[in-house]
Design a protein around this motif. Structure first.
Motif, PDB file in Angstrom:
ATOM      1  N   MET A 165       0.823  -1.198   0.000  1.00 35.78           N
ATOM      2  CA  MET A 165       0.000   0.000   0.000  1.00 35.78           C
ATOM      3  C   MET A 165       0.862   1.255   0.000  1.00 35.78           C
ATOM      4  O   MET A 165       0.434   2.266  -0.534  1.00 35.78           O
ATOM      5  CB  MET A 165      -0.946  -0.019   1.203  1.00 35.78           C
ATOM      6  N   ALA A 166       2.029   1.158   0.586  1.00 36.18           N
ATOM      7  CA  ALA A 166       2.921   2.323   0.592  1.00 36.18           C
ATOM      8  C   ALA A 166       3.347   2.683  -0.826  1.00 36.18           C
ATOM      9  O   ALA A 166       3.351   3.864  -1.199  1.00 36.18           O
ATOM     10  CB  ALA A 166       4.139   2.043   1.468  1.00 36.18           C
ATOM     11  N   THR A 167       3.672   1.682  -1.636  1.00 34.42           N
ATOM     12  CA  THR A 167       4.079   1.941  -3.012  1.00 34.42           C
ATOM     13  C   THR A 167       2.937   2.582  -3.794  1.00 34.42           C
ATOM     14  O   THR A 167       3.145   3.540  -4.543  1.00 34.42           O
ATOM     15  CB  THR A 167       4.536   0.642  -3.703  1.00 34.42           C
ATOM     16  N   LEU A 168       1.730   2.054  -3.619  1.00 38.23           N
ATOM     17  CA  LEU A 168       0.564   2.638  -4.276  1.00 38.23           C
ATOM     18  C   LEU A 168       0.416   4.112  -3.916  1.00 38.23           C
ATOM     19  O   LEU A 168       0.182   4.954  -4.781  1.00 38.23           O
ATOM     20  CB  LEU A 168      -0.710   1.897  -3.846  1.00 38.23           C
ATOM     21  N   SER A 169       0.549   4.404  -2.642  1.00 35.83           N
ATOM     22  CA  SER A 169       0.373   5.777  -2.171  1.00 35.83           C
ATOM     23  C   SER A 169       1.444   6.705  -2.737  1.00 35.83           C
ATOM     24  O   SER A 169       1.136   7.809  -3.189  1.00 35.83           O
ATOM     25  CB  SER A 169       0.385   5.817  -0.639  1.00 35.83           C
ATOM     26  N   VAL A 170       2.685   6.254  -2.717  1.00 35.31           N
ATOM     27  CA  VAL A 170       3.788   7.083  -3.235  1.00 35.31           C
ATOM     28  C   VAL A 170       3.587   7.360  -4.723  1.00 35.31           C
ATOM     29  O   VAL A 170       3.719   8.495  -5.179  1.00 35.31           O
ATOM     30  CB  VAL A 170       5.156   6.411  -2.972  1.00 35.31           C
ATOM     31  N   VAL A 171       3.253   6.330  -5.482  1.00 32.09           N
ATOM     32  CA  VAL A 171       3.044   6.498  -6.923  1.00 32.09           C
ATOM     33  C   VAL A 171       1.872   7.433  -7.190  1.00 32.09           C
ATOM     34  O   VAL A 171       1.947   8.311  -8.055  1.00 32.09           O
ATOM     35  CB  VAL A 171       2.842   5.136  -7.620  1.00 32.09           C
ATOM     36  N   ASP A 172       0.796   7.298  -6.447  1.00 35.42           N
ATOM     37  CA  ASP A 172      -0.377   8.140  -6.670  1.00 35.42           C
ATOM     38  C   ASP A 172      -0.078   9.601  -6.338  1.00 35.42           C
ATOM     39  O   ASP A 172      -0.481  10.505  -7.063  1.00 35.42           O
ATOM     40  CB  ASP A 172      -1.572   7.638  -5.858  1.00 35.42           C
ATOM     41  N   VAL A 173       0.645   9.850  -5.255  1.00 42.01           N
ATOM     42  CA  VAL A 173       1.003  11.225  -4.905  1.00 42.01           C
ATOM     43  C   VAL A 173       1.955  11.806  -5.954  1.00 42.01           C
ATOM     44  O   VAL A 173       1.783  12.943  -6.398  1.00 42.01           O
ATOM     45  CB  VAL A 173       1.630  11.295  -3.492  1.00 42.01           C
ATOM     46  N   PRO A 195      -4.797  13.264  -4.474  1.00 45.30           N
ATOM     47  CA  PRO A 195      -4.969  11.881  -4.912  1.00 45.30           C
ATOM     48  C   PRO A 195      -5.753  11.096  -3.857  1.00 45.30           C
ATOM     49  O   PRO A 195      -5.550  11.287  -2.664  1.00 45.30           O
ATOM     50  CB  PRO A 195      -3.543  11.371  -5.062  1.00 45.30           C
ATOM     51  N   HIS A 196      -6.639  10.247  -4.320  1.00 47.10           N
ATOM     52  CA  HIS A 196      -7.516   9.513  -3.400  1.00 47.10           C
ATOM     53  C   HIS A 196      -6.920   8.172  -2.960  1.00 47.10           C
ATOM     54  O   HIS A 196      -7.274   7.645  -1.912  1.00 47.10           O
ATOM     55  CB  HIS A 196      -8.877   9.308  -4.065  1.00 47.10           C
ATOM     56  N   GLY A 197      -5.999   7.615  -3.736  1.00 49.27           N
ATOM     57  CA  GLY A 197      -5.417   6.309  -3.409  1.00 49.27           C
ATOM     58  C   GLY A 197      -4.811   6.226  -2.020  1.00 49.27           C
ATOM     59  O   GLY A 197      -5.082   5.276  -1.275  1.00 49.27           O
ATOM     60  N   PRO A 198      -3.990   7.214  -1.599  1.00 52.76           N
ATOM     61  CA  PRO A 198      -3.425   7.145  -0.250  1.00 52.76           C
ATOM     62  C   PRO A 198      -4.500   7.140   0.840  1.00 52.76           C
ATOM     63  O   PRO A 198      -4.357   6.438   1.842  1.00 52.76           O
ATOM     64  CB  PRO A 198      -2.559   8.411  -0.167  1.00 52.76           C
ATOM     65  N   SER A 199      -5.566   7.884   0.627  1.00 51.78           N
ATOM     66  CA  SER A 199      -6.658   7.892   1.608  1.00 51.78           C
ATOM     67  C   SER A 199      -7.349   6.540   1.673  1.00 51.78           C
ATOM     68  O   SER A 199      -7.730   6.072   2.751  1.00 51.78           O
ATOM     69  CB  SER A 199      -7.676   8.976   1.258  1.00 51.78           C
ATOM     70  N   MET A 200      -7.498   5.904   0.512  1.00 52.17           N
ATOM     71  CA  MET A 200      -8.100   4.577   0.471  1.00 52.17           C
ATOM     72  C   MET A 200      -7.235   3.577   1.244  1.00 52.17           C
ATOM     73  O   MET A 200      -7.755   2.772   2.025  1.00 52.17           O
ATOM     74  CB  MET A 200      -8.272   4.115  -0.976  1.00 52.17           C
ATOM     75  N   CYS A 201      -5.925   3.653   1.030  1.00 50.29           N
ATOM     76  CA  CYS A 201      -5.004   2.743   1.717  1.00 50.29           C
ATOM     77  C   CYS A 201      -4.982   3.007   3.221  1.00 50.29           C
ATOM     78  O   CYS A 201      -5.004   2.065   4.026  1.00 50.29           O
ATOM     79  CB  CYS A 201      -3.607   2.880   1.126  1.00 50.29           C
ATOM     80  N   THR A 214      -6.238   0.375   6.059  1.00 49.23           N
ATOM     81  CA  THR A 214      -5.315  -0.059   7.111  1.00 49.23           C
ATOM     82  C   THR A 214      -5.885   0.230   8.493  1.00 49.23           C
ATOM     83  O   THR A 214      -5.848  -0.620   9.383  1.00 49.23           O
ATOM     84  CB  THR A 214      -3.948   0.647   6.948  1.00 49.23           C
ATOM     85  N   ALA A 215      -6.442   1.416   8.671  1.00 50.04           N
ATOM     86  CA  ALA A 215      -7.033   1.793   9.966  1.00 50.04           C
ATOM     87  C   ALA A 215      -8.233   0.913  10.294  1.00 50.04           C
ATOM     88  O   ALA A 215      -8.377   0.450  11.436  1.00 50.04           O
ATOM     89  CB  ALA A 215      -7.422   3.263   9.960  1.00 50.04           C
ATOM     90  N   ALA A 221     -12.324   6.529   3.716  1.00 48.00           N
ATOM     91  CA  ALA A 221     -11.475   6.992   2.610  1.00 48.00           C
ATOM     92  C   ALA A 221     -11.880   8.376   2.092  1.00 48.00           C
ATOM     93  O   ALA A 221     -11.033   9.266   2.005  1.00 48.00           O
ATOM     94  CB  ALA A 221     -11.461   5.967   1.482  1.00 48.00           C
ATOM     95  N   PRO A 222     -13.147   8.600   1.766  1.00 44.22           N
ATOM     96  CA  PRO A 222     -13.515   9.945   1.306  1.00 44.22           C
ATOM     97  C   PRO A 222     -13.330  10.998   2.399  1.00 44.22           C
ATOM     98  O   PRO A 222     -12.947  12.140   2.116  1.00 44.22           O
ATOM     99  CB  PRO A 222     -14.983   9.834   0.912  1.00 44.22           C
TER     100      PRO A 222
END
Length: 127
Positions: free
Chosen positions: A1-9, A108-114, A118-119, A91-92
């Motif tokens: 999920m960290a990779t997804l978040s970094v790429v999305d940002v 970007p919404h991906g980091p919020s989704m991740c 996780t939470a 997430a939203p």
């Protein structure tokens, strides 16, 4: 999920290679563990909701977010309806709070989704 978040940002996109294989793995593992149907329903429900938003307002929700929703919806639903609901609503909320605090029009919404997923998993699965 960290990779997804970094790429999305960084790139403001979520490539298929980072979203779809994870969704498949989650669905297969859920099926092997006897939670395949709830995972499939969760993936369809969250992915469907995100798809509707994407089709109505493509600038507000990218296709990568829709594909990420499949895996995250499957994961959270496999763990229970309350986990799914917490992540889906969180997430939203995280995206809105991030945008307001950072004074940004778009985030970007991906980091919020991740983060919300996780939470939700941590809050409902940890003692």
């Amino acid at each position: 999920m960290a990779t997804l978040s970094v790429v999305d940002v960084r790139d403001r996109r979520l490539p298929n290679v980072l979203t779809l294989p994870g969704a498949v793995v989650i669905l297969v593992v859920a099926a092997v563990c006897g939670r395949g149907l709830p995972a499939l329903i969760g993936a369809a429900a969250l992915g469907g909701a995100y798809l509707v938003v994407h089709l109505v307002a493509p600038a507000a929700m990218g296709a990568g977010d829709v594909k990420l929703a499949l895996g995250l919806g499957a994961l959270t639903a496999a763990l229970g309806t309350e986990v799914w609901a917490l992540a889906a609503l969180g997430a939203p909320l995280v995206t809105v709070v991030w945008g307001v605090l950072a004074r940004l029009r778009t985030v970007p919404h991906g980091p919020s989704m991740c983060l919300a997923t996780t939470a939700a998993v941590a809050l409902t699965c940890l003692p």
